[in-house]
Design a protein around this motif. Structure first.
Motif, PDB file in Angstrom:
ATOM      1  N   HIS B 156       0.818  -1.214   0.000  1.00  0.00           N
ATOM      2  CA  HIS B 156       0.000   0.000   0.000  1.00  0.00           C
ATOM      3  C   HIS B 156       0.855   1.270   0.000  1.00  0.00           C
ATOM      4  O   HIS B 156       0.463   2.283  -0.567  1.00  0.00           O
ATOM      5  CB  HIS B 156      -0.990  -0.017   1.174  1.00  0.00           C
ATOM      6  CG  HIS B 156      -2.179  -0.889   0.904  1.00  0.00           C
ATOM      7  ND1 HIS B 156      -3.102  -0.590  -0.067  1.00  0.00           N
ATOM      8  CD2 HIS B 156      -2.567  -2.071   1.431  1.00  0.00           C
ATOM      9  CE1 HIS B 156      -4.024  -1.564  -0.121  1.00  0.00           C
ATOM     10  NE2 HIS B 156      -3.716  -2.463   0.777  1.00  0.00           N
ATOM     11  N   LEU B 159       2.115   1.578  -3.521  1.00  0.00           N
ATOM     12  CA  LEU B 159       0.960   1.922  -4.353  1.00  0.00           C
ATOM     13  C   LEU B 159       0.626   3.400  -4.221  1.00  0.00           C
ATOM     14  O   LEU B 159       0.326   4.084  -5.196  1.00  0.00           O
ATOM     15  CB  LEU B 159      -0.237   1.063  -3.929  1.00  0.00           C
ATOM     16  CG  LEU B 159      -1.497   1.244  -4.756  1.00  0.00           C
ATOM     17  CD1 LEU B 159      -1.256   0.775  -6.186  1.00  0.00           C
ATOM     18  CD2 LEU B 159      -2.650   0.446  -4.154  1.00  0.00           C
ATOM     19  N   ARG B 160       0.705   3.890  -2.984  1.00  0.00           N
ATOM     20  CA  ARG B 160       0.422   5.299  -2.741  1.00  0.00           C
ATOM     21  C   ARG B 160       1.360   6.176  -3.559  1.00  0.00           C
ATOM     22  O   ARG B 160       0.940   7.150  -4.176  1.00  0.00           O
ATOM     23  CB  ARG B 160       0.599   5.571  -1.257  1.00  0.00           C
ATOM     24  CG  ARG B 160      -0.028   6.855  -0.814  1.00  0.00           C
ATOM     25  CD  ARG B 160       0.113   7.011   0.678  1.00  0.00           C
ATOM     26  NE  ARG B 160      -0.553   8.219   1.084  1.00  0.00           N
ATOM     27  CZ  ARG B 160      -1.574   8.262   1.919  1.00  0.00           C
ATOM     28  NH1 ARG B 160      -2.027   7.163   2.460  1.00  0.00           N
ATOM     29  NH2 ARG B 160      -2.141   9.396   2.235  1.00  0.00           N
ATOM     30  N   ALA B 162       2.914   5.341  -6.266  1.00  0.00           N
ATOM     31  CA  ALA B 162       2.621   5.167  -7.690  1.00  0.00           C
ATOM     32  C   ALA B 162       1.345   5.914  -8.072  1.00  0.00           C
ATOM     33  O   ALA B 162       1.298   6.588  -9.096  1.00  0.00           O
ATOM     34  CB  ALA B 162       2.465   3.683  -8.012  1.00  0.00           C
ATOM     35  N   LEU B 163       0.318   5.803  -7.252  1.00  0.00           N
ATOM     36  CA  LEU B 163      -0.977   6.404  -7.594  1.00  0.00           C
ATOM     37  C   LEU B 163      -0.945   7.912  -7.511  1.00  0.00           C
ATOM     38  O   LEU B 163      -1.566   8.602  -8.309  1.00  0.00           O
ATOM     39  CB  LEU B 163      -2.064   5.896  -6.644  1.00  0.00           C
ATOM     40  CG  LEU B 163      -2.512   4.452  -6.775  1.00  0.00           C
ATOM     41  CD1 LEU B 163      -3.606   4.143  -5.763  1.00  0.00           C
ATOM     42  CD2 LEU B 163      -3.026   4.162  -8.174  1.00  0.00           C
ATOM     43  N   THR B 164      -0.265   8.443  -6.494  1.00  0.00           N
ATOM     44  CA  THR B 164      -0.334   9.897  -6.284  1.00  0.00           C
ATOM     45  C   THR B 164       0.710  10.656  -7.091  1.00  0.00           C
ATOM     46  O   THR B 164       0.539  11.850  -7.326  1.00  0.00           O
ATOM     47  CB  THR B 164      -0.172  10.251  -4.791  1.00  0.00           C
ATOM     48  OG1 THR B 164       1.095   9.764  -4.341  1.00  0.00           O
ATOM     49  CG2 THR B 164      -1.262   9.639  -3.948  1.00  0.00           C
ATOM     50  N   ALA B 165       1.797   9.977  -7.487  1.00  0.00           N
ATOM     51  CA  ALA B 165       2.868  10.733  -8.139  1.00  0.00           C
ATOM     52  C   ALA B 165       3.568  10.005  -9.286  1.00  0.00           C
ATOM     53  O   ALA B 165       4.602  10.481  -9.749  1.00  0.00           O
ATOM     54  CB  ALA B 165       3.917  11.127  -7.096  1.00  0.00           C
ATOM     55  N   ASN B 166       3.014   8.831  -9.745  1.00  0.00           N
ATOM     56  CA  ASN B 166       3.696   8.095 -10.825  1.00  0.00           C
ATOM     57  C   ASN B 166       5.164   7.865 -10.479  1.00  0.00           C
ATOM     58  O   ASN B 166       6.036   7.988 -11.348  1.00  0.00           O
ATOM     59  CB  ASN B 166       3.637   8.908 -12.134  1.00  0.00           C
ATOM     60  CG  ASN B 166       2.510   8.430 -13.020  1.00  0.00           C
ATOM     61  OD1 ASN B 166       1.828   7.460 -12.712  1.00  0.00           O
ATOM     62  ND2 ASN B 166       2.320   9.099 -14.126  1.00  0.00           N
ATOM     63  N   ILE B 171       6.647   2.228  -8.578  1.00  0.00           N
ATOM     64  CA  ILE B 171       6.082   1.365  -9.618  1.00  0.00           C
ATOM     65  C   ILE B 171       6.912   0.097  -9.782  1.00  0.00           C
ATOM     66  O   ILE B 171       6.359  -1.002  -9.882  1.00  0.00           O
ATOM     67  CB  ILE B 171       5.967   2.149 -10.942  1.00  0.00           C
ATOM     68  CG1 ILE B 171       4.855   3.203 -10.800  1.00  0.00           C
ATOM     69  CG2 ILE B 171       5.676   1.227 -12.113  1.00  0.00           C
ATOM     70  CD1 ILE B 171       4.747   4.165 -11.961  1.00  0.00           C
TER      71      ILE B 171
END
Lengths: 287, 291
Positions: B156, B159-160, B162-166, B171
């Protein structure tokens, strides 16, 4: 042609001859008199014969078999073209074929298990829409509900390729505290990312859906009576933008958009009422 | 000043007097013109700390051409840097939380190694939106540095980021989880997709460190091809070379934990070269297997 066998996507000599036969019948007309539908069919067949999977994927959605006299034969061409494109690695073709098989288009018998294999292939070929199809399925659009699995597919969609819809739908999980712990900060970040990607992309409807959510997460920061005029006006701007796009897209008549459109209208009504009250009272800030 | 005590970030009267003394310190004339720059830096940093302004502290600490890293070998400068970071953390600077957290994680800059403190700072920085902190916290959970290995929490965190800032590192770490079937189901296709995405993002962001790590992972996955084509072998060689260069830089910068991986990159290149030479001698080409 046996449509089921065409799904193997193999360009055999027999099938080449068949396709060339259709081309010849189209070519019998002088090119000036070709209708747009006939022209598109010609382009599709040529792209199959030339092994141009990219072009197959882009032309496929535009070919409508109902516009041709020999409907069943054109369905065969479409299904075969999609299968060829999918075998050659084009994810749009895989997705197209998956949808066709699941929904029973082009006189195919609807089959979720076989169709979803093409969604999976589209996903493996790098298309986030493949993951979104699975996410929709597990979120209950086809009756089966498994939120944890649905979330995992939304996450895949975003990880594969910055998909605006996936961003805001993951945001929904954080906003509602479904499967994950409720986190409105994370939800807002994801809605904002979905909104920003949708702005750059071509799907306005995603921008509208993300805008509604941004409005709602900003409203969630406190009771409406405690929100400042500036905050209310920002929220209204998002709702208004969403409403305009929904109206352009006739969202009322589209099942999966109706709920977002209703939320939008309700939100506009409540926020406008509050703004009018504040302006009427001459209050700019609320403690 | 006792550096460990300074980590509490409290502005006591004694510390204020110390900082004021640094601000008013006379510049030392030095023929090489190094010392005045150092003293000026200490003065500006001390002044920013006296103001207890996290933005100003950040601007000074992380400015281009700063003396930050020199603080590891310069006691006086190091004390000011550590106190500056600690004060900025108390005032909500995510970037300073990340930096101080890293010092606790690695036990560098005179900060005693303490994974719990590192995790606390990383978590706070993550909540303030700092994606690298999320990745670093992921490492804490993944390697069980606070006593318990927790793949779910690690996933998580990555993932955070990756999801919030690529975040390219986030990743490829998620790629690792798909590759090893940790918390998520084993999926090599997904792992490869994520490694390639991380590589592309790292290239766009001009992040050679992340690109090297992603390159290594892509090459390692390509090792699983049963009969790699000539083209695939050359791609692998290219990737391992890129990974080697990136890792040499990381090791030179102090990341000695990358040494085994660096040695593996060198070994793999040698193996690939031998395979290519053998094929060339035998007149064999594997282009037909190219996918």
């Amino acid at each position: 042609m046996d449509r089921k066998k065409l799904l193997d996507g193999e360009l055999t000599e027999e099938r080449k001859t068949w396709l060339k036969g259709i081309l010849e019948s189209l070519n019998q007309n002088p090119s000036e008199s070709l209708s747009m539908d006939e022209y598109l069919l010609k382009v599709l067949i040529n792209s199959v014969l030339g092994g141009d999977s990219f072009l197959i994927g882009r032309v496929l959605p535009a070919v409508d078999p109902s516009k041709h006299r020999n409907y069943e034969s054109i369905c065969d061409v479409i299904v075969f073209a999609a299968a060829v494109g999918s075998e050659l690695g084009d994810s749009e073709c895989s997705l197209f074929l998956g949808d066709a098989m699941v929904l029973g288009h082009f006189s195919l018998s609807p089959t979720l298990s076989r169709g979803s294999r093409y969604w999976g292939r589209a996903m493996d070929q790098g298309n986030p829409e493949g993951a979104l199809r699975f996410a929709d399925y597990y979120e209950g659009y086809c009756g089966h509900r498994d939120y944890e699995t649905a979330l995992s597919y939304f996450i895949r969609a975003v990880l594969i390729g910055d998909n605006a819809e996936a961003f805001y739908r993951i945001g929904d999980f954080y906003f509602e505290g479904k499967v994950v712990e409720r986190d409105t900060v994370m939800a807002e970040t994801l809605y904002q990312r979905g909104y920003n990607f949708a702005k750059e992309g071509s799907r306005k409807i995603d921008r509208a859906s993300a805008a509604v959510r941004l409005a709602e997460v900003k409203r969630d920061k406190g009771p409406i009576q405690q929100l400042s005029l500036d905050a209310l006006e920002e929220i209204l701007a998002y709702y208004t933008e969403a409403e305009s796009i929904f109206q352009d897209c006739n969202a009322d008549s589209v099942l999966y958009l109706k709920s977002d459109f209703e939320r939008c209208r309700k939100g506009i009504s409540e926020v406008e009422e509050r703004i009018d009250m504040l302006k009427g009272k001459g209050l700019e800030e609320v403690d | 000043m006792n550096r460990v005590d300074l980590l509490d970030g409290r502005m006591t009267d004694e510390r204020k007097r110390w900082l004021v003394g640094l601000v008013t310190h006379e510049s030392i004339i030095d023929p090489l013109d190094i010392m005045p720059v150092r003293m000026r830096y200490i003065e500006v940093l001390a002044e920013s700390v006296l103001n207890e302004d996290p933005g100003l502290i950040e601007d000074t600490l992380f400015a281009d051409g700063f003396y930050f890293s020199e603080g590891e070998h310069d006691a006086e400068l190091g004390d000011v840097v550590i106190f500056a970071l600690a004060v900025a953390c108390t005032k909500g600077s995510a970037r300073c939380m990340l930096t101080l957290g890293s010092f606790y994680y690695l036990g560098t800059f005179g900060v005693p190694q303490n994974y719990h403190n590192a995790a606390t700072l990383y978590a706070s920085a993550m909540d303030l939106g700092e994606p690298q902190a999320a990745v670093n916290l992921g490492y804490v959970y993944e390697y069980g540095h606070t006593g318990v290995t927790d793949y779910e929490k690690a996933f998580h965190c990555y993932l955070r980021a990756a999801l919030t800032a690529n975040h390219p590192e986030g990743i490829y770490k998620i790629g690792d989880f798909y590759n090893k079937g940790r918390f998520v189901s084993h999926d090599e296709n997904m792992a490869m997709t994520l490694y390639r995405r991380s590589y592309d993002l790292a290239e766009k962001e001009q992040n050679p460190g992340c690109r090297a790590q992603a390159a290594f992972r892509i090459a390692e996955m390509m090792q699983n091809l049963p009969l790699p084509s000539d083209e695939a072998l050359l791609s692998m060689l290219d990737l391992y070379m890129e990974a080697e260069i990136g890792m040499r830089r990381e090791v030179a910068a102090g990341a000695s934990y990358y040494r085994p991986r660096l040695e593996l990159c060198v070994k793999r290149q040698q193996e690939i070269r031998e395979t290519i030479e053998a094929r060339s001698r035998d007149g064999v080409s594997f282009s037909i297997f190219d996918k």
